[in-house]
Design a protein around this motif. Structure first.
Motif, PDB file in Angstrom:
ATOM      1  N   MET A 176      42.370  41.597  -5.444  1.00 64.70           N
ATOM      2  CA  MET A 176      41.950  40.198  -5.407  1.00 64.70           C
ATOM      3  C   MET A 176      40.692  40.025  -6.249  1.00 64.70           C
ATOM      4  O   MET A 176      39.923  40.982  -6.395  1.00 64.70           O
ATOM      5  N   ASP A 177      40.472  38.808  -6.734  1.00 62.24           N
ATOM      6  CA  ASP A 177      39.199  38.561  -7.407  1.00 62.24           C
ATOM      7  C   ASP A 177      38.103  38.429  -6.352  1.00 62.24           C
ATOM      8  O   ASP A 177      38.376  38.322  -5.155  1.00 62.24           O
ATOM      9  N   ALA A 178      36.855  38.450  -6.788  1.00 59.21           N
ATOM     10  CA  ALA A 178      35.716  38.451  -5.862  1.00 59.21           C
ATOM     11  C   ALA A 178      35.711  37.215  -4.965  1.00 59.21           C
ATOM     12  O   ALA A 178      35.404  37.310  -3.773  1.00 59.21           O
ATOM     13  N   LEU A 197      38.299  37.654  -2.244  1.00 63.86           N
ATOM     14  CA  LEU A 197      37.824  38.656  -1.285  1.00 63.86           C
ATOM     15  C   LEU A 197      36.833  38.050  -0.308  1.00 63.86           C
ATOM     16  O   LEU A 197      36.947  38.227   0.903  1.00 63.86           O
ATOM     17  N   GLN A 198      35.845  37.334  -0.842  1.00 63.27           N
ATOM     18  CA  GLN A 198      34.842  36.742   0.031  1.00 63.27           C
ATOM     19  C   GLN A 198      35.463  35.709   0.955  1.00 63.27           C
ATOM     20  O   GLN A 198      35.141  35.647   2.146  1.00 63.27           O
ATOM     21  N   SER A 199      36.389  34.908   0.446  1.00 65.58           N
ATOM     22  CA  SER A 199      37.071  33.903   1.282  1.00 65.58           C
ATOM     23  C   SER A 199      37.842  34.570   2.418  1.00 65.58           C
ATOM     24  O   SER A 199      37.803  34.112   3.561  1.00 65.58           O
ATOM     25  N   ALA A 200      38.543  35.664   2.113  1.00 68.19           N
ATOM     26  CA  ALA A 200      39.313  36.369   3.141  1.00 68.19           C
ATOM     27  C   ALA A 200      38.381  36.947   4.206  1.00 68.19           C
ATOM     28  O   ALA A 200      38.678  36.875   5.402  1.00 68.19           O
ATOM     29  N   LEU A 201      37.258  37.510   3.788  1.00 64.53           N
ATOM     30  CA  LEU A 201      36.290  38.040   4.754  1.00 64.53           C
ATOM     31  C   LEU A 201      35.708  36.922   5.610  1.00 64.53           C
ATOM     32  O   LEU A 201      35.507  37.092   6.815  1.00 64.53           O
ATOM     33  N   ASP A 202      35.453  35.756   5.008  1.00 64.36           N
ATOM     34  CA  ASP A 202      34.926  34.614   5.751  1.00 64.36           C
ATOM     35  C   ASP A 202      35.922  34.119   6.793  1.00 64.36           C
ATOM     36  O   ASP A 202      35.549  33.814   7.924  1.00 64.36           O
ATOM     37  N   VAL A 203      37.195  34.056   6.426  1.00 64.05           N
ATOM     38  CA  VAL A 203      38.231  33.581   7.353  1.00 64.05           C
ATOM     39  C   VAL A 203      38.351  34.521   8.546  1.00 64.05           C
ATOM     40  O   VAL A 203      38.459  34.080   9.690  1.00 64.05           O
ATOM     41  N   LEU A 204      38.318  35.821   8.302  1.00 59.16           N
ATOM     42  CA  LEU A 204      38.455  36.792   9.387  1.00 59.16           C
ATOM     43  C   LEU A 204      37.208  36.852  10.264  1.00 59.16           C
ATOM     44  O   LEU A 204      37.295  37.147  11.453  1.00 59.16           O
ATOM     45  N   ALA A 216      34.540  46.897  -4.115  1.00 55.85           N
ATOM     46  CA  ALA A 216      34.277  45.796  -5.031  1.00 55.85           C
ATOM     47  C   ALA A 216      32.995  46.014  -5.825  1.00 55.85           C
ATOM     48  O   ALA A 216      32.069  46.660  -5.355  1.00 55.85           O
ATOM     49  N   ARG A 217      32.966  45.430  -7.018  1.00 53.84           N
ATOM     50  CA  ARG A 217      31.757  45.432  -7.834  1.00 53.84           C
ATOM     51  C   ARG A 217      30.822  44.318  -7.387  1.00 53.84           C
ATOM     52  O   ARG A 217      29.614  44.442  -7.488  1.00 53.84           O
ATOM     53  N   SER A 218      31.373  43.205  -6.945  1.00 50.80           N
ATOM     54  CA  SER A 218      30.570  42.049  -6.534  1.00 50.80           C
ATOM     55  C   SER A 218      29.999  42.270  -5.142  1.00 50.80           C
ATOM     56  O   SER A 218      30.660  42.853  -4.285  1.00 50.80           O
ATOM     57  N   PRO A 219      28.782  41.787  -4.892  1.00 53.97           N
ATOM     58  CA  PRO A 219      28.231  41.885  -3.534  1.00 53.97           C
ATOM     59  C   PRO A 219      28.971  40.919  -2.605  1.00 53.97           C
ATOM     60  O   PRO A 219      29.105  39.734  -2.907  1.00 53.97           O
ATOM     61  N   LEU A 220      29.512  41.437  -1.527  1.00 55.18           N
ATOM     62  CA  LEU A 220      30.266  40.639  -0.569  1.00 55.18           C
ATOM     63  C   LEU A 220      29.629  40.766   0.804  1.00 55.18           C
ATOM     64  O   LEU A 220      29.040  41.795   1.119  1.00 55.18           O
TER      65      LEU A 220
END
Length: 145
Positions: free
Chosen positions: A56-58, A61-68, A79-83
């Motif tokens: 997934m793009d960053a 990924l962040q949206s999925a983590l937020d939903v959960l 990931a390379r991006s800070p999440l």
């Protein structure tokens, strides 16, 4: 064996480097009549850990983590991006910004996530640049399983 240079599987040596060594452009393997050699590294699904891999793009990924939210468990993220995750049970590892370093770590990271009990492994899709082609190939094969 095909009468023309063909890149069967990208890796640490880039397409440009192979073309420079051959002195001619690489042909697309789909353009040639000969079938691919039977080798495990050329299978569609290969290099897969036991956990299900999803690229997934960053932002996704962040949206999925937020939903959960805080209930997320058995999920690992590379990931390379800070999440950020509100769950202490999400395993997160930083993917190197350098393609060669990411390639060196790839299998150890996937196997490590398996060993830590991850059921899902979410990976930030690597950049679409020549130096990341081999890493993208390995991750796409891991996600195809």
């Amino acid at each position: 064996s095909r009468g023309a240079p063909v890149l069967l599987r990208p890796g640490a040596i880039t397409r440009d480097q192979v073309e420079a060594a051959c002195g001619e452009p690489l042909r697309d393997k789909a353009d040639l009549a000969a079938p691919d050699p039977r080798a495990s590294g050329t299978l569609e699904a290969h290099y897969a850990p036991d956990a299900k891999v999803r690229l997934m793009d960053a932002k996704a990924l962040q949206s999925a983590l937020d939903v959960l939210g805080a209930q997320a468990a058995h999920i690992a993220v590379w990931a390379r991006s800070p999440l950020k995750s509100r769950s202490q049970r999400v395993l997160q590892r930083r993917m190197p910004d350098d393609a060669a370093a990411a390639a060196q770590q790839l299998f150890a990271v996937l196997r490590g996530f398996d060993a830590e009990g991850a059921k899902l492994i979410w990976i930030e899709t690597p950049p679409h640049t020549p130096e990341w082609e081999g890493v993208r190939d390995r991750l796409q094969r891991a996600a195809a399983a």
